[in-house]
Scaffold this motif. Structure first.
Motif, short mmCIF file in Angstrom:
data_model
loop_
_atom_site.label_atom_id
_atom_site.label_comp_id
_atom_site.label_asym_id
_atom_site.label_seq_id
_atom_site.Cartn_x
_atom_site.Cartn_y
_atom_site.Cartn_z
N UNK A 37 -55.14 75.41 38.61
CA UNK A 37 -55.46 73.95 37.62
C UNK A 37 -54.01 73.44 37.00
N UNK A 38 -53.88 72.45 36.94
CA UNK A 38 -52.59 71.84 36.22
C UNK A 38 -53.04 71.72 34.94
N UNK A 39 -54.20 71.93 34.49
CA UNK A 39 -54.59 71.67 33.08
C UNK A 39 -54.02 72.75 32.07
N UNK A 40 -53.00 72.35 30.85
CA UNK A 40 -52.18 73.14 30.41
C UNK A 40 -52.46 72.77 28.82
N UNK A 41 -53.36 72.12 28.56
CA UNK A 41 -53.71 71.65 27.05
C UNK A 41 -52.63 70.81 26.46
N UNK A 42 -51.75 70.11 27.46
CA UNK A 42 -50.81 69.32 26.77
C UNK A 42 -50.85 67.63 27.07
N UNK A 43 -51.09 66.94 26.47
CA UNK A 43 -51.18 65.62 26.71
C UNK A 43 -50.29 65.22 27.57
N UNK A 44 -50.57 64.45 28.65
CA UNK A 44 -49.56 64.04 29.89
C UNK A 44 -48.59 63.30 29.24
N UNK A 45 -48.71 62.25 28.30
CA UNK A 45 -47.65 61.61 27.83
C UNK A 45 -46.50 62.29 27.06
N UNK A 46 -46.66 63.50 26.87
CA UNK A 46 -45.66 64.43 26.29
C UNK A 46 -44.82 65.24 27.32
N UNK A 47 -45.23 64.88 28.46
CA UNK A 47 -44.51 65.88 29.69
C UNK A 47 -43.22 64.86 30.26
N UNK A 48 -43.65 63.79 30.62
CA UNK A 48 -42.57 63.02 31.43
C UNK A 48 -41.29 62.73 30.86
N UNK A 49 -41.33 62.24 29.75
CA UNK A 49 -39.97 61.65 28.95
C UNK A 49 -39.25 63.00 28.54
N UNK A 50 -39.69 64.02 27.83
CA UNK A 50 -38.99 65.19 27.54
C UNK A 50 -38.46 66.04 29.06
N UNK A 51 -39.29 66.17 29.95
CA UNK A 51 -38.73 66.71 31.32
C UNK A 51 -37.69 65.64 31.70
N UNK A 52 -37.67 64.36 31.72
CA UNK A 52 -36.68 63.72 32.29
C UNK A 52 -35.38 63.87 31.37
N UNK A 53 -35.77 63.85 30.25
CA UNK A 53 -34.31 63.85 29.27
C UNK A 53 -33.67 65.43 29.67
N UNK A 54 -34.58 66.43 29.69
CA UNK A 54 -34.09 67.77 30.26
C UNK A 54 -33.23 67.56 31.26
N UNK A 55 -33.72 66.92 32.16
CA UNK A 55 -33.21 67.00 33.60
C UNK A 55 -31.85 66.26 33.44
N UNK A 56 -32.11 64.96 32.77
CA UNK A 56 -30.88 64.21 32.52
C UNK A 56 -29.55 64.97 32.09
N UNK A 57 -29.71 65.75 31.05
CA UNK A 57 -29.03 66.44 30.15
C UNK A 57 -28.26 67.51 31.09
N UNK A 58 -29.09 68.45 31.71
CA UNK A 58 -28.86 69.30 32.74
C UNK A 58 -27.87 68.73 33.67
N UNK A 59 -28.07 67.64 34.39
CA UNK A 59 -27.32 67.19 35.48
C UNK A 59 -26.42 66.36 34.81
N UNK A 60 -26.03 65.89 33.75
CA UNK A 60 -24.83 65.10 33.12
C UNK A 60 -23.95 66.11 32.93
N UNK A 61 -24.36 67.43 32.41
CA UNK A 61 -23.39 68.40 31.86
C UNK A 61 -22.84 69.03 33.23
N UNK A 62 -23.85 69.07 34.23
CA UNK A 62 -23.23 69.77 35.50
C UNK A 62 -22.03 68.83 36.03
N UNK A 63 -22.16 67.66 36.03
CA UNK A 63 -21.22 66.54 36.38
C UNK A 63 -19.96 66.60 35.61
#
Length: 237
Positions: A37-63
């Motif tokens: 199941x994908x259910x983790x007890x976390x509201x969906x809206x709390x997943x997208x932007x934190x994950x995007x920002x984490x990915x952004x910071x990681x790739x920004x630092x890599x570059x």
């Protein structure tokens, strides 16, 4: 290739499942996976932007730390300024067409409520203002780092920097929007991806592409087409 497939092919549907567990679980059942199941007890809206920002910071630092990458491409004011007039002229043509499309879709189809046209500026100008303030820096620019600067630099060795890379970039950008769980969001972002990738390749400026991404994104929210890229409307269309 494995990294490419994981980041740009597998991650978007995984995030989509986490954001809308009921819909994600239905897909799992359809393909015969019954004990997950994908259910983790976390509201969906709390997943997208934190994950995007984490990915952004990681790739920004890599570059920034990669000596083979020209860091100026992360902003490149000169390239941005050089393309600014063209960006404005193209928007002067496409902006009214997007507005017309929003009116036609809301007025003559069932995929979007009729009152969605210009809904934010009419009914919630405060939210529209908040989107104007935060969307460019929390969504538009980060996506140009993850899906333009990082993409074209990191995978040049396997996909080159010609037409193949351009087409794959547009597809990857559109596929990212599968997290919205509606085909209209994916289709809408194909021409957008073409435009933003073209600007990045012409300007060598993620800031320039991010600016263009921001003005079109804000315009989409203003006109009402943001209905299709709002996660609360997953599955519409």
């Amino acid at each position: 290739w494995c990294e490419f497939a994981f980041l740009y092919v597998l991650v978007p549907p995984l995030v989509a499942g986490l954001m809308q567990p009921q819909m994600g679980d239905a897909v799992l059942r359809r393909v015969g996976i019954m004990n997950r199941t994908f259910e983790m007890g976390i509201p969906g809206g709390m997943i997208l932007f934190p994950l995007l920002l984490l990915t952004f910071v990681s790739m920004f630092l890599f570059l920034r730390l990669d000596p083979t990458f020209e860091s100026r491409k992360l902003w490149n004011w000169k390239g941005f300024r050089h393309e600014l007039r063209r960006i404005a002229l193209v928007f002067a043509v496409l902006g009214p067409l997007v507005l017309l499309a929003a009116w036609l879709v809301s007025r003559f189809t069932a995929v979007m409520p009729e009152d969605s046209f210009l809904r934010l500026p009419r009914e919630n100008p405060g939210l529209m203002l908040a989107i104007c303030l935060f969307y460019p820096w929390l969504s538009a620019y980060p996506q140009e780092i993850t899906h333009r600067a990082f993409f074209f630099h990191r995978y040049r060795a396997i996909i080159g920097d010609g037409a193949t890379a351009f087409v794959l970039n547009v597809i990857a950008f559109a596929w990212l929007h599968i997290v919205m769980w509606n085909w209209i969001a994916v289709v809408m972002t194909v021409p957008a991806g073409i435009l933003f990738a073209w600007t990045y390749r012409r300007s060598d400026s993620a800031l320039g592409a991010g600016f263009e991404h921001a003005i079109y994104g804000l315009w989409v929210f203003f006109t009402g087409l943001g209905y299709f890229v709002y996660t609360g409307n997953a599955g519409v269309g």
